[in-house]
Design a protein around this motif. Structure first.
Motif, PDB file in Angstrom:
ATOM      1  N   TYR A 125     -13.400 -21.567   4.807  1.00 47.14           N
ATOM      2  CA  TYR A 125     -12.554 -22.701   5.198  1.00 47.14           C
ATOM      3  C   TYR A 125     -13.369 -23.876   5.726  1.00 47.14           C
ATOM      4  CZ  TYR A 125      -9.346 -18.863   4.715  1.00 47.14           C
ATOM      5  OH  TYR A 125      -8.669 -17.774   4.214  1.00 47.14           O
ATOM      6  N   TYR A 158     -25.919 -21.856  -0.295  1.00 48.38           N
ATOM      7  CA  TYR A 158     -24.579 -21.304  -0.529  1.00 48.38           C
ATOM      8  C   TYR A 158     -24.686 -19.777  -0.645  1.00 48.38           C
ATOM      9  CZ  TYR A 158     -20.292 -20.035  -2.909  1.00 48.38           C
ATOM     10  OH  TYR A 158     -19.119 -19.406  -3.251  1.00 48.38           O
ATOM     11  N   THR A 189      -9.982 -28.920   6.221  1.00 45.50           N
ATOM     12  CA  THR A 189      -9.974 -29.388   4.831  1.00 45.50           C
ATOM     13  C   THR A 189      -9.439 -28.359   3.835  1.00 45.50           C
ATOM     14  OG1 THR A 189     -12.281 -28.707   4.770  1.00 45.50           O
ATOM     15  CG2 THR A 189     -11.863 -31.057   5.074  1.00 45.50           C
ATOM     16  N   LYS A 217      -3.648 -12.875   2.148  1.00 47.28           N
ATOM     17  CA  LYS A 217      -4.282 -12.955   0.823  1.00 47.28           C
ATOM     18  C   LYS A 217      -5.301 -11.861   0.544  1.00 47.28           C
ATOM     19  CE  LYS A 217      -5.623 -16.829  -1.553  1.00 47.28           C
ATOM     20  NZ  LYS A 217      -6.183 -18.190  -1.660  1.00 47.28           N
ATOM     21  N   ALA A 227     -15.240  -5.256  -0.536  1.00 46.52           N
ATOM     22  CA  ALA A 227     -16.372  -5.925   0.113  1.00 46.52           C
ATOM     23  C   ALA A 227     -16.173  -7.434   0.072  1.00 46.52           C
ATOM     24  CB  ALA A 227     -17.686  -5.525  -0.555  1.00 46.52           C
ATOM     25  N   TYR A 254     -15.074 -28.578  -7.234  1.00 48.65           N
ATOM     26  CA  TYR A 254     -15.514 -29.257  -6.019  1.00 48.65           C
ATOM     27  C   TYR A 254     -16.926 -29.799  -6.240  1.00 48.65           C
ATOM     28  CZ  TYR A 254     -11.547 -26.603  -4.401  1.00 48.65           C
ATOM     29  OH  TYR A 254     -10.286 -26.081  -4.275  1.00 48.65           O
ATOM     30  N   LYS A 262     -18.866 -27.054  -8.100  1.00 51.40           N
ATOM     31  CA  LYS A 262     -18.498 -25.666  -7.771  1.00 51.40           C
ATOM     32  C   LYS A 262     -17.123 -25.371  -8.355  1.00 51.40           C
ATOM     33  CE  LYS A 262     -16.933 -24.651  -3.711  1.00 51.40           C
ATOM     34  NZ  LYS A 262     -16.932 -24.655  -2.244  1.00 51.40           N
ATOM     35  N   GLU A 325     -21.543 -11.430  -5.581  1.00 54.41           N
ATOM     36  CA  GLU A 325     -21.979 -11.821  -4.237  1.00 54.41           C
ATOM     37  C   GLU A 325     -22.355 -10.550  -3.460  1.00 54.41           C
ATOM     38  OE1 GLU A 325     -19.529 -14.704  -1.958  1.00 54.41           O
ATOM     39  OE2 GLU A 325     -19.486 -13.144  -0.429  1.00 54.41           O
TER      40      GLU A 325
HETATM   41  P1  NAP Z   1      -9.110 -20.726  -1.862  1.00 56.01           P
HETATM   42  O1  NAP Z   1      -8.565 -21.553  -0.743  1.00 56.01           O
HETATM   43  O2  NAP Z   1      -8.178 -20.014  -2.772  1.00 56.01           O
HETATM   44  O3  NAP Z   1     -10.090 -21.620  -2.733  1.00 56.01           O
HETATM   45  C1  NAP Z   1     -10.817 -21.076  -3.828  1.00 56.01           C
HETATM   46  C2  NAP Z   1     -12.246 -21.572  -3.765  1.00 56.01           C
HETATM   47  O4  NAP Z   1     -12.270 -22.971  -3.861  1.00 56.01           O
HETATM   48  C3  NAP Z   1     -12.872 -21.188  -2.449  1.00 56.01           C
HETATM   49  O5  NAP Z   1     -13.686 -20.080  -2.687  1.00 56.01           O
HETATM   50  C4  NAP Z   1     -13.589 -22.418  -1.977  1.00 56.01           C
HETATM   51  O6  NAP Z   1     -15.005 -22.358  -2.075  1.00 56.01           O
HETATM   52  C5  NAP Z   1     -13.132 -23.511  -2.893  1.00 56.01           C
HETATM   53  N1  NAP Z   1     -12.416 -24.519  -2.078  1.00 56.01           N
HETATM   54  C6  NAP Z   1     -11.115 -24.496  -1.698  1.00 56.01           C
HETATM   55  N2  NAP Z   1     -10.811 -25.613  -1.000  1.00 56.01           N
HETATM   56  C7  NAP Z   1     -11.951 -26.328  -0.908  1.00 56.01           C
HETATM   57  C8  NAP Z   1     -12.293 -27.561  -0.295  1.00 56.01           C
HETATM   58  N3  NAP Z   1     -11.374 -28.269   0.375  1.00 56.01           N
HETATM   59  N4  NAP Z   1     -13.571 -27.991  -0.392  1.00 56.01           N
HETATM   60  C9  NAP Z   1     -14.510 -27.272  -1.057  1.00 56.01           C
HETATM   61  N5  NAP Z   1     -14.249 -26.103  -1.658  1.00 56.01           N
HETATM   62  C10 NAP Z   1     -12.987 -25.633  -1.590  1.00 56.01           C
HETATM   63  O7  NAP Z   1     -10.156 -19.667  -1.255  1.00 56.01           O
HETATM   64  P2  NAP Z   1      -9.916 -18.249  -0.603  1.00 56.01           P
HETATM   65  O8  NAP Z   1     -10.388 -17.210  -1.542  1.00 56.01           O
HETATM   66  O9  NAP Z   1      -8.535 -18.140  -0.013  1.00 56.01           O
HETATM   67  O10 NAP Z   1     -10.999 -18.296   0.565  1.00 56.01           O
HETATM   68  C11 NAP Z   1     -10.873 -19.218   1.631  1.00 56.01           C
HETATM   69  C12 NAP Z   1     -12.226 -19.358   2.299  1.00 56.01           C
HETATM   70  O11 NAP Z   1     -12.682 -18.108   2.819  1.00 56.01           O
HETATM   71  C13 NAP Z   1     -13.313 -19.830   1.344  1.00 56.01           C
HETATM   72  O12 NAP Z   1     -14.176 -20.709   2.029  1.00 56.01           O
HETATM   73  C14 NAP Z   1     -14.020 -18.548   0.955  1.00 56.01           C
HETATM   74  O13 NAP Z   1     -15.365 -18.762   0.606  1.00 56.01           O
HETATM   75  C15 NAP Z   1     -13.906 -17.731   2.223  1.00 56.01           C
HETATM   76  N6  NAP Z   1     -13.902 -16.304   1.886  1.00 56.01           N
HETATM   77  C16 NAP Z   1     -15.117 -15.687   1.702  1.00 56.01           C
HETATM   78  C17 NAP Z   1     -15.126 -14.353   1.361  1.00 56.01           C
HETATM   79  C18 NAP Z   1     -16.422 -13.635   1.135  1.00 56.01           C
HETATM   80  O14 NAP Z   1     -16.415 -12.420   1.023  1.00 56.01           O
HETATM   81  N7  NAP Z   1     -17.517 -14.325   1.012  1.00 56.01           N
HETATM   82  C19 NAP Z   1     -13.947 -13.641   1.212  1.00 56.01           C
HETATM   83  C20 NAP Z   1     -12.751 -14.301   1.385  1.00 56.01           C
HETATM   84  C21 NAP Z   1     -12.740 -15.645   1.718  1.00 56.01           C
HETATM   85  P3  NAP Z   1     -15.999 -21.771  -0.943  1.00 56.01           P
HETATM   86  O15 NAP Z   1     -15.981 -20.312  -1.119  1.00 56.01           O
HETATM   87  O16 NAP Z   1     -17.319 -22.360  -1.336  1.00 56.01           O
HETATM   88  O17 NAP Z   1     -15.537 -22.204   0.389  1.00 56.01           O
END
Ligand code: NAP
Length: 342
Positions: A125, A158, A189, A217, A227, A254, A262, A325
Protein backbone atom coordinates in the motif's frame (compact mmCIF):
# COMPACT_ATOMS: atom_id res chain seq x y z
CA UNK A 1 15.82 -36.42 8.83
CA UNK A 2 13.04 -36.30 11.35
CA UNK A 3 12.52 -32.65 12.23
CA UNK A 4 9.34 -31.57 10.52
CA UNK A 5 9.48 -28.22 8.75
CA UNK A 6 5.70 -28.03 8.44
CA UNK A 7 5.31 -25.65 11.41
CA UNK A 8 8.19 -23.56 10.06
CA UNK A 9 6.80 -22.64 6.65
CA UNK A 10 3.53 -20.74 6.24
CA UNK A 11 2.80 -22.79 3.09
CA UNK A 12 2.38 -25.74 5.45
CA UNK A 13 4.39 -28.05 3.19
CA UNK A 14 5.52 -31.27 4.87
CA UNK A 15 9.27 -31.65 4.54
CA UNK A 16 11.91 -32.54 7.10
CA UNK A 17 15.29 -31.22 8.14
CA UNK A 18 18.16 -33.18 9.64
CA UNK A 19 18.47 -30.73 12.52
CA UNK A 20 16.41 -27.79 13.75
CA UNK A 21 17.55 -25.27 16.38
CA UNK A 22 15.99 -22.09 17.77
CA UNK A 23 18.69 -19.49 18.38
CA UNK A 24 17.91 -16.97 21.13
CA UNK A 25 21.26 -15.18 21.18
CA UNK A 26 23.99 -14.43 18.68
CA UNK A 27 26.60 -16.69 20.27
CA UNK A 28 24.27 -19.67 20.19
CA UNK A 29 23.46 -18.98 16.55
CA UNK A 30 27.14 -18.76 15.63
CA UNK A 31 27.98 -21.96 17.52
CA UNK A 32 25.27 -23.92 15.76
CA UNK A 33 26.34 -22.53 12.38
CA UNK A 34 30.01 -23.37 13.04
CA UNK A 35 29.23 -26.92 14.21
CA UNK A 36 27.15 -27.69 11.17
CA UNK A 37 29.63 -26.10 8.78
CA UNK A 38 32.55 -28.02 10.28
CA UNK A 39 30.57 -31.21 9.67
CA UNK A 40 30.15 -30.18 6.04
CA UNK A 41 26.41 -29.69 6.45
CA UNK A 42 24.34 -26.92 4.87
CA UNK A 43 22.65 -24.34 7.10
CA UNK A 44 19.45 -22.41 6.49
CA UNK A 45 18.49 -19.48 8.72
CA UNK A 46 14.76 -18.84 8.91
CA UNK A 47 12.53 -16.24 10.54
CA UNK A 48 8.95 -17.44 10.28
CA UNK A 49 9.25 -19.22 6.93
CA UNK A 50 6.67 -16.91 5.34
CA UNK A 51 8.37 -16.57 1.96
CA UNK A 52 9.80 -20.03 1.28
CA UNK A 53 8.83 -23.19 -0.57
CA UNK A 54 10.66 -26.34 0.54
CA UNK A 55 11.16 -28.45 -2.58
CA UNK A 56 12.84 -31.35 -0.76
CA UNK A 57 13.95 -32.42 2.69
CA UNK A 58 16.75 -30.18 3.94
CA UNK A 59 19.98 -32.14 4.41
CA UNK A 60 21.38 -29.99 7.21
CA UNK A 61 20.55 -27.61 10.05
CA UNK A 62 17.72 -25.10 10.02
CA UNK A 63 18.29 -22.28 12.51
CA UNK A 64 15.21 -20.40 13.63
CA UNK A 65 16.27 -16.80 14.34
CA UNK A 66 14.72 -15.79 17.65
CA UNK A 67 16.88 -12.81 18.59
CA UNK A 68 14.38 -10.64 20.43
CA UNK A 69 14.07 -7.16 21.95
CA UNK A 70 12.83 -3.69 21.01
CA UNK A 71 14.60 -0.52 22.15
CA UNK A 72 13.12 2.92 21.55
CA UNK A 73 14.95 6.22 21.56
CA UNK A 74 13.09 9.51 21.29
CA UNK A 75 14.69 12.47 19.52
CA UNK A 76 13.33 15.94 18.81
CA UNK A 77 11.70 15.06 15.50
CA UNK A 78 11.70 11.27 15.33
CA UNK A 79 11.55 7.92 17.05
CA UNK A 80 14.39 5.47 16.58
CA UNK A 81 13.76 1.78 17.08
CA UNK A 82 16.33 -0.97 17.38
CA UNK A 83 14.49 -4.25 16.80
CA UNK A 84 15.77 -7.81 17.28
CA UNK A 85 15.58 -9.84 14.07
CA UNK A 86 13.27 -12.48 15.57
CA UNK A 87 10.51 -10.03 16.59
CA UNK A 88 7.22 -10.67 14.78
CA UNK A 89 6.66 -7.89 12.23
CA UNK A 90 2.93 -7.32 12.80
CA UNK A 91 3.37 -7.21 16.57
CA UNK A 92 6.04 -4.57 16.02
CA UNK A 93 3.60 -2.51 13.94
CA UNK A 94 1.02 -2.81 16.74
CA UNK A 95 3.61 -1.90 19.38
CA UNK A 96 4.55 1.31 17.54
CA UNK A 97 0.94 2.42 17.11
CA UNK A 98 0.03 1.64 20.72
CA UNK A 99 2.94 3.82 21.80
CA UNK A 100 2.01 6.77 19.60
CA UNK A 101 4.61 6.18 16.88
CA UNK A 102 3.10 6.32 13.40
CA UNK A 103 4.63 5.31 10.09
CA UNK A 104 4.32 1.52 9.88
CA UNK A 105 0.50 1.31 9.63
CA UNK A 106 0.46 0.50 5.87
CA UNK A 107 2.69 -2.49 6.60
CA UNK A 108 0.22 -4.12 9.03
CA UNK A 109 -0.38 -7.88 8.84
CA UNK A 110 2.64 -8.67 6.69
CA UNK A 111 3.70 -12.14 7.85
CA UNK A 112 7.23 -12.79 9.03
CA UNK A 113 9.90 -11.33 11.27
CA UNK A 114 11.51 -7.92 11.56
CA UNK A 115 14.86 -9.41 10.55
CA UNK A 116 13.41 -10.77 7.31
CA UNK A 117 11.85 -7.43 6.34
CA UNK A 118 14.98 -5.93 4.71
CA UNK A 119 15.75 -9.07 2.69
CA UNK A 120 12.99 -8.43 0.22
CA UNK A 121 12.36 -4.84 1.26
CA UNK A 122 8.78 -5.65 2.26
CA UNK A 123 6.19 -3.29 0.92
CA UNK A 124 2.46 -2.77 0.85
CA UNK A 125 0.00 0.00 0.00
CA UNK A 126 2.65 2.47 -1.07
CA UNK A 127 5.19 2.07 1.76
CA UNK A 128 8.33 -0.01 1.62
CA UNK A 129 10.71 -0.88 4.41
CA UNK A 130 13.36 1.30 2.77
CA UNK A 131 11.30 4.40 3.61
CA UNK A 132 11.72 3.81 7.36
CA UNK A 133 14.90 1.73 7.60
CA UNK A 134 17.99 3.45 9.03
CA UNK A 135 20.30 0.48 9.27
CA UNK A 136 20.56 -3.31 9.34
CA UNK A 137 22.87 -5.01 11.83
CA UNK A 138 24.54 -8.20 10.59
CA UNK A 139 27.09 -10.63 11.90
CA UNK A 140 29.52 -12.41 9.62
CA UNK A 141 28.92 -16.10 10.29
CA UNK A 142 32.48 -17.32 9.77
CA UNK A 143 34.18 -14.71 11.99
CA UNK A 144 31.46 -13.42 14.33
CA UNK A 145 32.32 -9.86 13.25
CA UNK A 146 29.48 -7.35 13.66
CA UNK A 147 28.66 -5.02 10.81
CA UNK A 148 26.13 -2.19 10.46
CA UNK A 149 24.83 -1.45 6.97
CA UNK A 150 23.15 1.89 6.32
CA UNK A 151 19.93 1.80 4.33
CA UNK A 152 21.86 3.00 1.25
CA UNK A 153 24.34 0.13 1.61
CA UNK A 154 21.45 -2.35 1.72
CA UNK A 155 20.72 -1.48 -1.96
CA UNK A 156 16.97 -1.77 -1.52
CA UNK A 157 15.01 -2.38 -4.72
CA UNK A 158 11.58 -3.71 -5.61
CA UNK A 159 11.34 -6.77 -3.32
CA UNK A 160 15.10 -6.87 -3.40
CA UNK A 161 18.24 -5.99 -1.42
CA UNK A 162 21.89 -6.90 -0.99
CA UNK A 163 20.72 -9.72 1.32
CA UNK A 164 19.44 -11.63 -1.72
CA UNK A 165 22.81 -11.23 -3.43
CA UNK A 166 26.33 -10.70 -2.02
CA UNK A 167 25.18 -10.93 1.59
CA UNK A 168 22.96 -13.98 1.18
CA UNK A 169 25.02 -16.73 2.79
CA UNK A 170 27.89 -15.09 4.62
CA UNK A 171 25.91 -12.91 7.03
CA UNK A 172 23.00 -13.22 9.41
CA UNK A 173 20.75 -10.27 10.17
CA UNK A 174 20.57 -9.77 13.93
CA UNK A 175 18.64 -6.49 14.24
CA UNK A 176 17.18 -3.63 12.23
CA UNK A 177 17.04 0.11 12.97
CA UNK A 178 13.94 2.11 12.04
CA UNK A 179 13.33 5.85 12.02
CA UNK A 180 9.75 7.03 12.36
CA UNK A 181 9.27 10.75 11.85
CA UNK A 182 7.08 12.48 14.43
CA UNK A 183 5.56 14.60 11.67
CA UNK A 184 3.31 11.95 10.21
CA UNK A 185 2.22 11.99 6.60
CA UNK A 186 -0.37 9.37 5.72
CA UNK A 187 0.18 7.42 2.49
CA UNK A 188 -3.29 6.91 1.03
CA UNK A 189 -2.61 6.14 -2.64
CA UNK A 190 -3.76 2.51 -2.73
CA UNK A 191 -7.17 0.77 -2.84
CA UNK A 192 -9.63 1.66 -0.08
CA UNK A 193 -7.10 4.03 1.51
CA UNK A 194 -7.84 6.57 -1.25
CA UNK A 195 -11.29 7.03 0.33
CA UNK A 196 -9.83 8.29 3.62
CA UNK A 197 -9.51 12.02 4.25
CA UNK A 198 -5.81 12.94 4.53
CA UNK A 199 -6.66 15.94 6.74
CA UNK A 200 -8.50 14.06 9.46
CA UNK A 201 -7.36 10.43 9.18
CA UNK A 202 -5.48 8.86 12.11
CA UNK A 203 -2.73 6.21 11.94
CA UNK A 204 -5.12 3.80 13.67
CA UNK A 205 -7.74 4.29 10.93
CA UNK A 206 -5.15 3.54 8.23
CA UNK A 207 -4.03 0.47 10.18
CA UNK A 208 -7.65 -0.74 10.50
CA UNK A 209 -8.32 -0.18 6.78
CA UNK A 210 -5.16 -2.07 5.79
CA UNK A 211 -6.04 -4.96 8.12
CA UNK A 212 -9.56 -5.05 6.69
CA UNK A 213 -8.32 -5.12 3.07
CA UNK A 214 -5.78 -7.81 3.80
CA UNK A 215 -8.19 -9.97 5.79
CA UNK A 216 -10.87 -9.85 3.08
CA UNK A 217 -8.55 -10.46 0.11
CA UNK A 218 -5.73 -12.60 1.37
CA UNK A 219 -5.96 -16.17 2.65
CA UNK A 220 -5.24 -16.79 6.33
CA UNK A 221 -2.19 -19.09 6.44
CA UNK A 222 -3.73 -20.85 9.46
CA UNK A 223 -6.63 -21.95 7.23
CA UNK A 224 -4.92 -22.32 3.85
CA UNK A 225 -1.15 -22.38 3.85
CA UNK A 226 0.46 -19.80 1.56
CA UNK A 227 3.47 -17.56 1.23
CA UNK A 228 1.75 -14.30 0.25
CA UNK A 229 2.24 -13.11 -3.31
CA UNK A 230 3.71 -16.04 -5.16
CA UNK A 231 4.88 -13.99 -8.16
CA UNK A 232 6.52 -10.60 -8.45
CA UNK A 233 4.71 -7.88 -10.33
CA UNK A 234 6.52 -7.80 -13.69
CA UNK A 235 8.33 -4.60 -14.57
CA UNK A 236 8.71 -4.21 -18.34
CA UNK A 237 10.24 -1.69 -20.75
CA UNK A 238 8.09 1.22 -21.95
CA UNK A 239 8.02 0.03 -25.60
CA UNK A 240 6.84 -3.46 -24.67
CA UNK A 241 4.33 -1.88 -22.29
CA UNK A 242 3.03 0.36 -25.07
CA UNK A 243 2.36 -2.67 -27.31
CA UNK A 244 0.71 -4.61 -24.52
CA UNK A 245 -1.49 -1.69 -23.50
CA UNK A 246 -2.60 -1.11 -27.11
CA UNK A 247 -3.98 -4.65 -27.07
CA UNK A 248 -5.18 -4.65 -23.43
CA UNK A 249 -6.09 -1.03 -22.61
CA UNK A 250 -7.67 -1.93 -19.28
CA UNK A 251 -4.51 -3.58 -17.91
CA UNK A 252 -3.52 -1.92 -14.61
CA UNK A 253 -0.10 -0.39 -15.08
CA UNK A 254 2.12 1.88 -13.02
CA UNK A 255 4.92 3.90 -14.68
CA UNK A 256 8.14 3.78 -12.65
CA UNK A 257 10.65 6.57 -12.08
CA UNK A 258 13.15 4.99 -14.51
CA UNK A 259 10.65 4.87 -17.41
CA UNK A 260 9.76 1.18 -17.03
CA UNK A 261 6.21 0.07 -16.32
CA UNK A 262 4.98 -2.18 -13.52
CA UNK A 263 2.09 -4.51 -14.34
CA UNK A 264 -0.19 -6.21 -11.82
CA UNK A 265 0.63 -9.93 -11.93
CA UNK A 266 -2.69 -10.74 -10.23
CA UNK A 267 -4.62 -9.09 -13.08
CA UNK A 268 -2.65 -10.98 -15.75
CA UNK A 269 -3.37 -14.30 -14.00
CA UNK A 270 -7.02 -13.44 -13.53
CA UNK A 271 -7.38 -12.59 -17.26
CA UNK A 272 -6.35 -16.18 -17.99
CA UNK A 273 -9.33 -17.34 -15.89
CA UNK A 274 -7.03 -19.05 -13.45
CA UNK A 275 -8.66 -18.14 -10.13
CA UNK A 276 -9.42 -21.44 -8.44
CA UNK A 277 -7.24 -23.47 -10.85
CA UNK A 278 -5.66 -26.46 -9.11
CA UNK A 279 -2.84 -28.96 -9.47
CA UNK A 280 -3.11 -31.69 -6.86
CA UNK A 281 -3.66 -29.98 -3.51
CA UNK A 282 -2.41 -26.56 -4.64
CA UNK A 283 -4.75 -23.84 -5.91
CA UNK A 284 -4.80 -20.28 -7.19
CA UNK A 285 -6.60 -18.26 -4.49
CA UNK A 286 -10.16 -17.24 -5.46
CA UNK A 287 -9.97 -13.69 -4.05
CA UNK A 288 -6.42 -12.82 -5.14
CA UNK A 289 -4.90 -14.63 -8.10
CA UNK A 290 -1.38 -13.65 -7.12
CA UNK A 291 -1.46 -16.00 -4.15
CA UNK A 292 -1.08 -19.78 -4.50
CA UNK A 293 -2.53 -21.73 -1.58
CA UNK A 294 -2.11 -25.11 0.00
CA UNK A 295 -5.75 -26.10 -0.40
CA UNK A 296 -5.56 -29.74 0.54
CA UNK A 297 -2.30 -31.27 1.72
CA UNK A 298 -0.39 -29.91 -1.25
CA UNK A 299 3.10 -31.17 -1.93
CA UNK A 300 5.80 -28.87 -3.21
CA UNK A 301 5.53 -30.73 -6.54
CA UNK A 302 1.87 -29.64 -6.73
CA UNK A 303 2.86 -26.01 -6.09
CA UNK A 304 5.66 -26.13 -8.68
CA UNK A 305 3.32 -27.69 -11.27
CA UNK A 306 0.70 -25.03 -10.59
CA UNK A 307 3.26 -22.21 -10.75
CA UNK A 308 4.54 -23.60 -14.05
CA UNK A 309 1.01 -23.78 -15.43
CA UNK A 310 0.24 -20.18 -14.38
CA UNK A 311 3.52 -18.90 -15.85
CA UNK A 312 2.87 -20.74 -19.13
CA UNK A 313 -0.71 -19.49 -19.50
CA UNK A 314 0.20 -15.87 -18.72
CA UNK A 315 3.29 -16.07 -20.95
CA UNK A 316 1.31 -17.46 -23.91
CA UNK A 317 -1.40 -14.82 -23.63
CA UNK A 318 0.64 -11.69 -22.83
CA UNK A 319 4.25 -12.65 -23.61
CA UNK A 320 5.07 -11.60 -20.04
CA UNK A 321 6.91 -14.28 -18.08
CA UNK A 322 6.20 -14.23 -14.37
CA UNK A 323 8.92 -14.85 -11.81
CA UNK A 324 8.37 -16.19 -8.30
CA UNK A 325 8.74 -13.83 -5.36
CA UNK A 326 8.76 -16.84 -3.04
CA UNK A 327 12.22 -18.37 -2.47
CA UNK A 328 12.69 -22.04 -3.33
CA UNK A 329 14.78 -24.18 -0.98
CA UNK A 330 16.31 -27.47 -2.15
CA UNK A 331 18.28 -30.15 -0.26
CA UNK A 332 21.27 -27.95 0.44
CA UNK A 333 19.99 -24.41 0.07
CA UNK A 334 18.24 -21.96 -2.20
CA UNK A 335 17.73 -22.94 -5.83
CA UNK A 336 16.79 -20.84 -8.85
CA UNK A 337 13.01 -20.46 -8.65
CA UNK A 338 12.53 -19.25 -12.24
CA UNK A 339 14.38 -22.28 -13.65
CA UNK A 340 12.38 -24.57 -11.37
CA UNK A 341 9.02 -23.45 -12.76
CA UNK A 342 10.09 -22.73 -16.36
P1 NAP B 1 -3.94 -4.35 -5.58
O1 NAP B 1 -4.41 -3.16 -4.81
O2 NAP B 1 -4.94 -5.33 -6.09
O3 NAP B 1 -3.03 -3.87 -6.78
C1 NAP B 1 -2.38 -4.80 -7.64
C2 NAP B 1 -0.96 -4.35 -7.87
O4 NAP B 1 -0.94 -3.08 -8.47
C3 NAP B 1 -0.24 -4.23 -6.55
O5 NAP B 1 0.56 -5.37 -6.41
C4 NAP B 1 0.51 -2.94 -6.61
O6 NAP B 1 1.92 -3.06 -6.78
C5 NAP B 1 -0.01 -2.25 -7.84
N1 NAP B 1 -0.67 -0.99 -7.40
C6 NAP B 1 -1.94 -0.84 -6.96
N2 NAP B 1 -2.19 0.46 -6.70
C7 NAP B 1 -1.05 1.13 -6.96
C8 NAP B 1 -0.67 2.50 -6.87
N3 NAP B 1 -1.54 3.42 -6.45
N4 NAP B 1 0.60 2.83 -7.21
C9 NAP B 1 1.49 1.89 -7.62
N5 NAP B 1 1.19 0.59 -7.73
C10 NAP B 1 -0.07 0.21 -7.40
O7 NAP B 1 -2.85 -5.14 -4.69
P2 NAP B 1 -3.04 -6.21 -3.55
O8 NAP B 1 -2.64 -7.53 -4.07
O9 NAP B 1 -4.38 -6.06 -2.87
O10 NAP B 1 -1.88 -5.76 -2.56
C11 NAP B 1 -1.93 -4.51 -1.90
C12 NAP B 1 -0.53 -4.17 -1.43
O11 NAP B 1 -0.04 -5.15 -0.51
C13 NAP B 1 0.48 -4.11 -2.56
O12 NAP B 1 1.39 -3.06 -2.31
C14 NAP B 1 1.16 -5.46 -2.50
O13 NAP B 1 2.48 -5.42 -2.99
C15 NAP B 1 1.14 -5.75 -1.01
N6 NAP B 1 1.12 -7.20 -0.80
C16 NAP B 1 2.32 -7.87 -0.82
C17 NAP B 1 2.30 -9.24 -0.64
C18 NAP B 1 3.58 -10.02 -0.68
O14 NAP B 1 3.57 -11.19 -0.33
N7 NAP B 1 4.66 -9.45 -1.12
C19 NAP B 1 1.12 -9.92 -0.44
C20 NAP B 1 -0.06 -9.22 -0.44
C21 NAP B 1 -0.05 -7.84 -0.63
P3 NAP B 1 2.99 -3.22 -5.58
O15 NAP B 1 2.96 -4.64 -5.20
O16 NAP B 1 4.28 -2.85 -6.25
O17 NAP B 1 2.63 -2.31 -4.48
Amino acid sequence: MNHSLKPWNTFGIQRNAKQLVRAENIQQLLDVWRNATENGEPVLILGEGSNVLFLEDFAGTVIINRLMGIKVEERADSWHLHVGAGENWHQLVQFTLENGMAGLENLALIPGCAGSSPIQNIGAYGIELKHVCEYVDCVELATGDALRLTAAQCRFGYRDSIFKHEYQDRYVIVAIGLRLAKRWQPVLTYGDLTRLDPLTVTPREVFDAVCHMRMTKLPDPKVHGNAGSFFKNPVIGSKTAGKLLAQWPSAPHYPQADGSVKLAAGWLIDQCQLKGATQGGAAVHQQQALVLINQDQATSEDVVRLAHYVRQRVGEKFNVWLEPEVRFIGRTGEVNAVETIA
